[in-house]
Design an enzyme around this catalytic site. Structure first.
Site, mmCIF file in Angstrom:
data_model
loop_
_atom_site.group_PDB
_atom_site.id
_atom_site.type_symbol
_atom_site.label_atom_id
_atom_site.label_comp_id
_atom_site.label_asym_id
_atom_site.label_seq_id
_atom_site.Cartn_x
_atom_site.Cartn_y
_atom_site.Cartn_z
ATOM 1 N N ASP A 229 6.124 2.634 1.588
ATOM 2 C CA ASP A 229 5.198 1.602 2.039
ATOM 3 C C ASP A 229 4.524 2.117 3.310
ATOM 4 O O ASP A 229 5.169 2.290 4.344
ATOM 5 C CB ASP A 229 5.978 0.316 2.318
ATOM 6 C CG ASP A 229 5.077 -0.868 2.663
ATOM 7 O OD1 ASP A 229 3.924 -0.637 3.084
ATOM 8 O OD2 ASP A 229 5.541 -2.015 2.524
ATOM 9 N N HIS A 230 3.219 2.322 3.239
ATOM 10 C CA HIS A 230 2.510 2.931 4.365
ATOM 11 C C HIS A 230 2.389 1.987 5.557
ATOM 12 O O HIS A 230 2.021 2.403 6.661
ATOM 13 C CB HIS A 230 1.113 3.389 3.923
ATOM 14 C CG HIS A 230 0.753 4.755 4.406
ATOM 15 N ND1 HIS A 230 1.011 5.187 5.694
ATOM 16 C CD2 HIS A 230 0.150 5.806 3.782
ATOM 17 C CE1 HIS A 230 0.575 6.420 5.843
ATOM 18 N NE2 HIS A 230 0.055 6.832 4.698
ATOM 19 N N ARG A 231 2.727 0.717 5.360
ATOM 20 C CA ARG A 231 2.758 -0.199 6.495
ATOM 21 C C ARG A 231 3.980 0.047 7.379
ATOM 22 O O ARG A 231 3.974 -0.254 8.564
ATOM 23 C CB ARG A 231 2.797 -1.652 6.004
ATOM 24 C CG ARG A 231 1.581 -2.083 5.200
ATOM 25 C CD ARG A 231 1.799 -3.464 4.613
ATOM 26 N NE ARG A 231 2.929 -3.484 3.673
ATOM 27 C CZ ARG A 231 3.374 -4.577 3.059
ATOM 28 N NH1 ARG A 231 2.781 -5.747 3.278
ATOM 29 N NH2 ARG A 231 4.396 -4.509 2.222
ATOM 30 N N PRO B 97 0.859 -1.203 0.000
ATOM 31 C CA PRO B 97 0.000 0.000 0.000
ATOM 32 C C PRO B 97 0.886 1.241 0.000
ATOM 33 O O PRO B 97 1.303 1.726 1.047
ATOM 34 C CB PRO B 97 -0.783 -0.146 1.311
ATOM 35 C CG PRO B 97 0.125 -0.932 2.202
ATOM 36 C CD PRO B 97 0.932 -1.843 1.335
#
Length: 453
Positions: A423-425, A250
């Site tokens: 990466d938004h994680r 994401p």
């Protein structure tokens, strides 16, 4: 007594299971030395010349140029002991039955062949091989001749070309190299010759289509077909990685404009006569490693099975490099521990190796962060796809003169757009913004790098 040995495609590492035959480097009936390259193959990682561990006479080849060969499948068979040891690379002859007659893959006329003495020897002799594989070197060797053969009817492999990439370009465009006039020395076919011939063919096709549209007699032959380009080799590996990145990561992107005038001035000051040259990309790489030292959570990857973020101790910095065969991402090992001069030298070496198609799998894998200088294509911004399984990519647009408020006054400055896809994680927007802002500050005030470790 001669013994026929079978040489199979070896394990090329990195989990590779197959390779595509790009160009055969030996002919059936040719004498080869121990560890002499016999075929050039393309894997999902790089172009590789494969050396044969046997010295003797090549009795058969397996796989046409352009075909895929799995690891462990036969490549060539070699009659070991069919020639004197000094011609076969010094290997002792093995006891066993004499080789049989060559199979259907052997050339009808195996008279004079080029004899190699290994990759470290510049000279070569010519031996005379009898049909049937039990060849012996002629008593008096002939004078040295060019290693690049001239054109021969009925065999496109003998057409002189400058590199395997030229053959590949011709093959993918359905072009017979025997119909191409080479502009290089002694008729050597260059890439520009192939491109010119393809353009001329396209122009002729377009002209015929126009003539047909206005009532002229239609051109003979089949109608043009849609071009199909196989997604295999490096192109296929890249497509798979892009798809996986989009499916699993994401991602989000932020960007900022920065005044790069001082950075360009710093580079000019560093590149004094007699000093090692420093590239702009190397300066950006140094800024990137400094920013990752301040925001180490971005030098990471995600383990989805364990549901863990894995922070990595070393920065192995990948950078995008455009080649004739597409985009590749060479990796600078331990970039965080290198000086800007060392970064510049290593990036130049890797770029040159990439364009020659000679990067090893180790030089293309296990990166932890990627720097993408898409400004070389004359564009300002981009939202790139993260190089899976990394967690971020820093993008750099073109540097162009633009109006800018500098020290309270409007001035013309050298401005660049920086983008950061992450990466938004792994992090939130505050961390990503802080990272990008620090990069921009270092671009605008390179002296800040003196305060980083």
């Amino acid at each position: 007594m001669a013994v026929v040995r079978e040489f199979t495609l070896p394990d090329l590492g990195e989990g590779l299971t197959e390779a595509t035959v790009v160009q055969w480097l030996v002919e059936v009936g040719q004498v080869v030395a121990v560890d002499q390259p016999v075929v050039e193959v393309e894997t999902a990682k790089a172009m590789v010349e494969v050396p044969c561990p046997y010295g003797g006479v090549v009795t058969a080849r397996f796989g046409e140029e352009g075909s895929e060969v799995p690891v462990g499948a036969p490549l060539v068979t070699v009659a070991v002991g069919a020639v004197p040891d000094d011609l076969a690379g010094g290997g002792a002859a093995d006891d066993g039955a004499a080789p049989g007659a060559p199979d259907a893959q052997e050339s009808a006329g195996s008279g004079n062949v080029l004899v190699g003495y290994g990759t470290s020897t510049a000279a070569a002799r010519r031996g005379r091989i009898r049909p049937g594989g039990a060849g012996r070197a002629a008593a008096a060797p002939a004078p040295l001749e060019p290693a690049v053969p001239g054109p021969a009817a009925g065999d496109s492999r003998t057409v002189p070309v400058i590199s395997p990439l030229v053959r590949r370009m011709a093959r993918e465009n359905g072009l017979d190299l025997r119909n191409v006039t080479g502009s290089g020395r002694d008729g050597l076919i260059l890439r520009s010759d192939v491109e010119r011939t393809i353009r001329e063919r396209e122009t002729a096709t377009a002209a015929a289509s126009v003539a047909g549209a206005v009532g002229a007699a239609p051109a003979t032959g089949a109608a043009p077909q849609a071009e199909r380009i196989p997604l295999k080799g490096m192109r296929g590996a890249a497509a798979e990685k892009f798809s996986r990145s989009r499916q699993e990561i994401p991602d989000a992107t932020c960007w900022v404009d920065a005044d790069a005038t001082e950075l360009l001035a710093a580079r000019r000051a560093m590149n004094v006569p007699g000093a090692p040259k420093v590239s702009l990309l190397a300066l950006l790489a140094k800024i990137t490693t400094a920013a990752l030292a301040r925001f180490p959570e971005l030098n990471a990857t995600v383990d989805p099975q364990a549901r863990e973020i894995v922070r990595l101790p070393a920065v192995h910095l990948g950078f995008a490099a455009q080649t004739d065969r597409g985009l590749v991402v060479p990796v600078v090992r331990d970039a965080h521990a290198r000086t800007v001069e060392e970064l510049s030298a290593e990036m130049a070496r890797l770029t040159e190796t990439a364009r020659a198609g000679r990067l090893s799998p180790a030089e293309l894998t296990h990166g932890t962060f990627t720097l993408n200088n898409y400004g070389v294509f004359g564009v300002d911004g981009s939202t790139p796809i993260i190089n899976h399984p990394e967690a971020g990519m820093l993008g750099v647009g073109r540097i162009a003169a633009k109006p800018w408020v500098h020290e309270g006054e409007l001035a013309v400055r050298q401005v660049v757009q920086l983008s950061f896809t992450f990466d938004h994680r792994v992090c939130d927007g505050a961390t990503a913004g802080g990272f990008l802002r620090f990069v921009a500050d270092c671009v605008e005030r390179p002296a800040l790098l003196l305060r980083t470790r």
